[in-house]
Design a protein around this motif. Structure first.
Motif, PDB file in Angstrom:
ATOM      1  N   LEU A 134      34.993  45.473  37.626  1.00  0.00           N
ATOM      2  CA  LEU A 134      35.498  45.168  38.613  1.00  0.00           C
ATOM      3  C   LEU A 134      36.087  46.764  39.597  1.00  0.00           C
ATOM      4  CD1 LEU A 134      36.498  41.607  38.894  1.00  0.00           C
ATOM      5  CD2 LEU A 134      35.006  42.098  39.275  1.00  0.00           C
ATOM      6  N   GLU A 148      30.243  31.727  41.412  1.00  0.00           N
ATOM      7  CA  GLU A 148      31.308  32.008  39.801  1.00  0.00           C
ATOM      8  C   GLU A 148      30.930  32.459  38.815  1.00  0.00           C
ATOM      9  OE1 GLU A 148      33.981  29.190  38.545  1.00  0.00           O
ATOM     10  OE2 GLU A 148      34.360  28.876  40.543  1.00  0.00           O
ATOM     11  N   PRO A 183      40.184  31.361  42.075  1.00  0.00           N
ATOM     12  CA  PRO A 183      40.562  31.663  40.970  1.00  0.00           C
ATOM     13  C   PRO A 183      42.139  31.260  40.657  1.00  0.00           C
ATOM     14  CG  PRO A 183      38.674  32.896  41.656  1.00  0.00           C
ATOM     15  CD  PRO A 183      39.047  32.477  42.595  1.00  0.00           C
ATOM     16  N   GLU A 216      37.058  38.787  33.698  1.00  0.00           N
ATOM     17  CA  GLU A 216      38.056  38.050  34.891  1.00  0.00           C
ATOM     18  C   GLU A 216      36.549  36.880  35.080  1.00  0.00           C
ATOM     19  OE1 GLU A 216      40.599  39.826  37.494  1.00  0.00           O
ATOM     20  OE2 GLU A 216      41.320  40.674  35.847  1.00  0.00           O
ATOM     21  N   ARG A 217      37.689  36.315  35.628  1.00  0.00           N
ATOM     22  CA  ARG A 217      36.700  34.988  36.836  1.00  0.00           C
ATOM     23  C   ARG A 217      36.821  35.406  38.483  1.00  0.00           C
ATOM     24  NH1 ARG A 217      34.847  29.875  35.734  1.00  0.00           N
ATOM     25  NH2 ARG A 217      35.902  30.202  33.809  1.00  0.00           N
ATOM     26  N   VAL A 218      35.507  35.247  38.394  1.00  0.00           N
ATOM     27  CA  VAL A 218      35.270  35.983  39.935  1.00  0.00           C
ATOM     28  C   VAL A 218      34.526  35.119  40.797  1.00  0.00           C
ATOM     29  CG1 VAL A 218      33.837  37.586  41.495  1.00  0.00           C
ATOM     30  CG2 VAL A 218      35.211  38.601  38.803  1.00  0.00           C
ATOM     31  N   HIS A 271      39.376  37.293  42.095  1.00  0.00           N
ATOM     32  CA  HIS A 271      38.962  37.443  41.001  1.00  0.00           C
ATOM     33  C   HIS A 271      40.375  37.685  39.959  1.00  0.00           C
ATOM     34  CE1 HIS A 271      40.233  41.525  40.516  1.00  0.00           C
ATOM     35  NE2 HIS A 271      40.034  41.488  41.465  1.00  0.00           N
TER      36      HIS A 271
END
Length: 617
Positions: free
Chosen positions: A450, A442, A109, A403-405, A469
């Motif tokens: 989170l 993802e 990320p 958020e992109r995890v 993330h």
């Protein structure tokens, strides 16, 4: 327009722990910055105690190496998403970037975040595939993933034609071909000099220098770190200081330094393209411009992404306040927060309805925890509230950050990890099995989901999983989340804890305190296995009689208490709890210490919820 062919400015960007600082070490060694037998610490640019303890870069720093008559200024940037403001400032000082990617892990990320910023700034990229010596390296697949990332971020044809260097930074070797190991870093230097353009300037343009960072010297005071855009700046020269508010002042440059290897060297003058440090401006801030006093032309003020998380920070109000720290007053606390704002452009400090508490906004939990950790080491005692996400109104609807995890786990834990993020309203977007027994997933997850997930994630994966993330975008509010299924064991009186009381309490859950520790009413002494809070007496003593018990000689063991770090404590607490931070201790407590007052407020909240439900019906 003229160019300075004897100079290059480049930033090294990557995800956390992909080898940026190790590569800088190798570049310094091979450029002759150190003597052959000189004792130099590993990761020499990570000079803060906290950076060495955590093994990450927190502050962006610059160094300089020489290769073939060309001076290369290198800016080493943090790899963690929470310190993205440092990356954004670093990119304003350079003309190109080295993008490091791990030969096994591939783009993660933070790789996406830093590459997006570099592409937006139209900076040329040199791809460095690092750690090619790893036994699980998958070099060809990682290069393909980087190409996909460029396409996904909307790179044009010129940007996507980047050179690739295969590198083992720890051994100091690089090669332009994946199958050849290389002998030194000369191929990397050659690719860098061929791809990163020399600084461009207008010989007839008056002086312009943008302040992109700050430092301090015990001898000359505050130092402004600048990139000279046009013109020449000299020591002792009077310059125009274009301030953020629009005013222009005439000031004198008392000292001027340029970087050579790890040292700041005094210089008489510096030309266009050079990265300098200068003294004489006691109140200068980041984003301001130094210009020609006869023709002041300010550069655009530096802008960084907005904060996405906030905590409340106030003075320590517990009954044990003043035992460990030396800085206890609201005046000292506010002065320290104001001083942090000078050098950290990604932070915000806002007042609250209480005169001794402030709201501190930042990029993430780690950034805010690092600030609190630095303050406690300076002698402050603080009360820190639960981290909360910052929402915004879009077309009348509340939006929250998501958020992109990216998660790497062994195949055996796919089920528990999927369930973990499903409870936090996560959406699985991509899952890849590399055939090595590990799976990459993802997810897009609300940022508030989170908070506290890392500890539970490591527990569920037996410490084997990796989680990263980065901020993705704002989306409509995802509804209520319950992230902590357990309650708290709360002390109902003050005094020292006893072995006898804790022995009985450890059956209720895990304890945070050991015997003979001072506690107070409202302090959280453990985690309840059930979902509700429980008031307990950890100071109860055993009744002593002259009658001998048949079980008196039995060996009983007290389970050692859980020692929570500052980050774990901030993850653990819920909305009505806070963390007491002192130089020696991290304690958990209720925001309202009095048991009767807490019960009264809980009853009022319950009645309000019932009335609201009846109104909807």
């Amino acid at each position: 327009m003229a160019t300075r062919d004897d100079l290059r400015n480049v930033a090294i960007v990557a995800h956390v722990d992909h080898g940026k600082t190790t590569l800088v070490d190798a570049l310094l060694w091979q450029s002759g910055a150190f003597r052959a037998h000189q004792d130099v610490a590993e990761r020499v640019l990570d000079s803060m105690d906290l950076e060495r303890e955590k093994g990450i870069t927190i502050l962006a720093k610059n160094t300089a190496v020489r290769h073939g008559g060309v001076k290369v200024n290198i800016v080493d940037t943090p790899g963690h998403a929470d310190f993205g403001g440092e990356v954004e400032r670093g990119l304003t000082m350079v003309d190109g970037v080295l993008l490091l990617v791990d030969a096994s892990e591939g783009p993660l990320p933070q790789t996406r975040f830093v590459l997006r910023k570099a592409l937006e700034a139209r900076l040329p990229v040199v791809l460095v595939v690092n750690k090619v010596d790893r036994p699980d390296a998958r070099i060809a697949e990682v290069v393909d993933e980087v190409y996909e990332l460029f396409i996904d971020l909307g790179a044009d044809e010129r940007q996507i034609e980047f050179p690739i260097v295969y590198c083992d930074a720890r051994a100091g070797r690089a090669s332009r071909r994946a199958e050849e190991p290389g002998t030194d870093l000369a191929p990397l230097f050659e690719a860098l000099l061929a791809t990163v353009p020399a600084p461009v300037h207008d010989p007839g343009h008056p002086l312009q220098a943008l302040v992109t960072n700050l430092d301090a010297s015990p001898y000359v005071g505050r130092l402004a770190l600048c990139r000279v855009r046009h013109g020449t700046i000299r020591r002792g020269q009077t310059v125009a200081w274009c301030r953020a508010g629009g005013s222009v002042e005439r000031v004198k440059v008392t000292e001027l330094y340029v970087t050579e290897a790890l040292e700041r060297v005094a210089a008489a003058e510096a030309g266009p393209g050079e990265i300098i440090a200068l003294a004489g401006l006691a109140e200068v801030t980041i984003g301001e411009t130094l210009a020609d006093p006869d023709d002041p032309r300010p550069l655009p003020v530096l802008r960084v992404d907005e904060p996405s998380l906030s905590v409340t920070v106030g003075v320590n109000t517990s009954p044990l306040a003043g035992r460990d720290g030396t800085k206890l007053t609201a005046r000292l606390l506010k002065a320290r927060l104001d001083a942090e704002l000078v050098g950290n452009v990604s932070l915000r400090v806002l007042p609250t309805d209480r005169p001794d508490t402030w709201e501190v906004q930042g990029r993430g939990e780690l950034q805010l925890a690092v600030l609190v950790e630095l303050m406690r080491r300076e002698g402050f005692e603080l009360t820190v509230g639960k981290p909360r996400v910052l929402t915004r109104l879009v077309d009348g609807r509340v939006h929250e950050p998501v958020e992109r995890v990216s998660v790497d786990v062994p195949e055996d834990y796919i089920g528990v990890v999927t369930q973990l993020f499903a409870l936090r309203k996560g959406r699985l977007e991509h899952m890849v099995n590399h055939g090595t027994g590990w799976v990459r997933m993802e997810q897009v997850v609300p940022a508030r989901g989170l908070i506290g997930v890392r500890t539970e994630f490591l527990t569920e994966t037996r410490g084997t999983g990796q989680l990263h993330h980065v901020f993705e975008r704002f989306e409509p509010w995802h509804g209520e989340l319950r992230t902590r299924p357990t309650g708290a064991l709360v002390a109902d009186r003050s005094g020292p804890t006893t072995f006898y009381a804790l022995l009985n309490l450890q059956e209720r859950g895990s304890l945070f305190v050991g015997p003979a520790e001072d506690v107070y009413e409202g302090m959280i002494v453990g985690e309840n296995a059930r979902g509700e809070d429980m008031d307990v007496n950890p100071t109860r003593e055993r009744k002593v009689t002259n009658m001998r018990s048949s079980t008196a000689e039995e060996l009983v063991r007290l389970v050692p208490p859980r020692q929570l770090s500052l980050e774990q404590a901030l993850e653990f607490i819920t909305g009505d709890e806070c963390v007491e931070v002192t130089p020696a201790r991290v304690r958990l407590r209720k925001a309202v210490l009095d048991q009767a007052e807490r019960s009264r407020r809980a009853s009022q909240a319950k009645r309000a919820r019932l009335a609201e439900g009846a109104g909807r019906a």
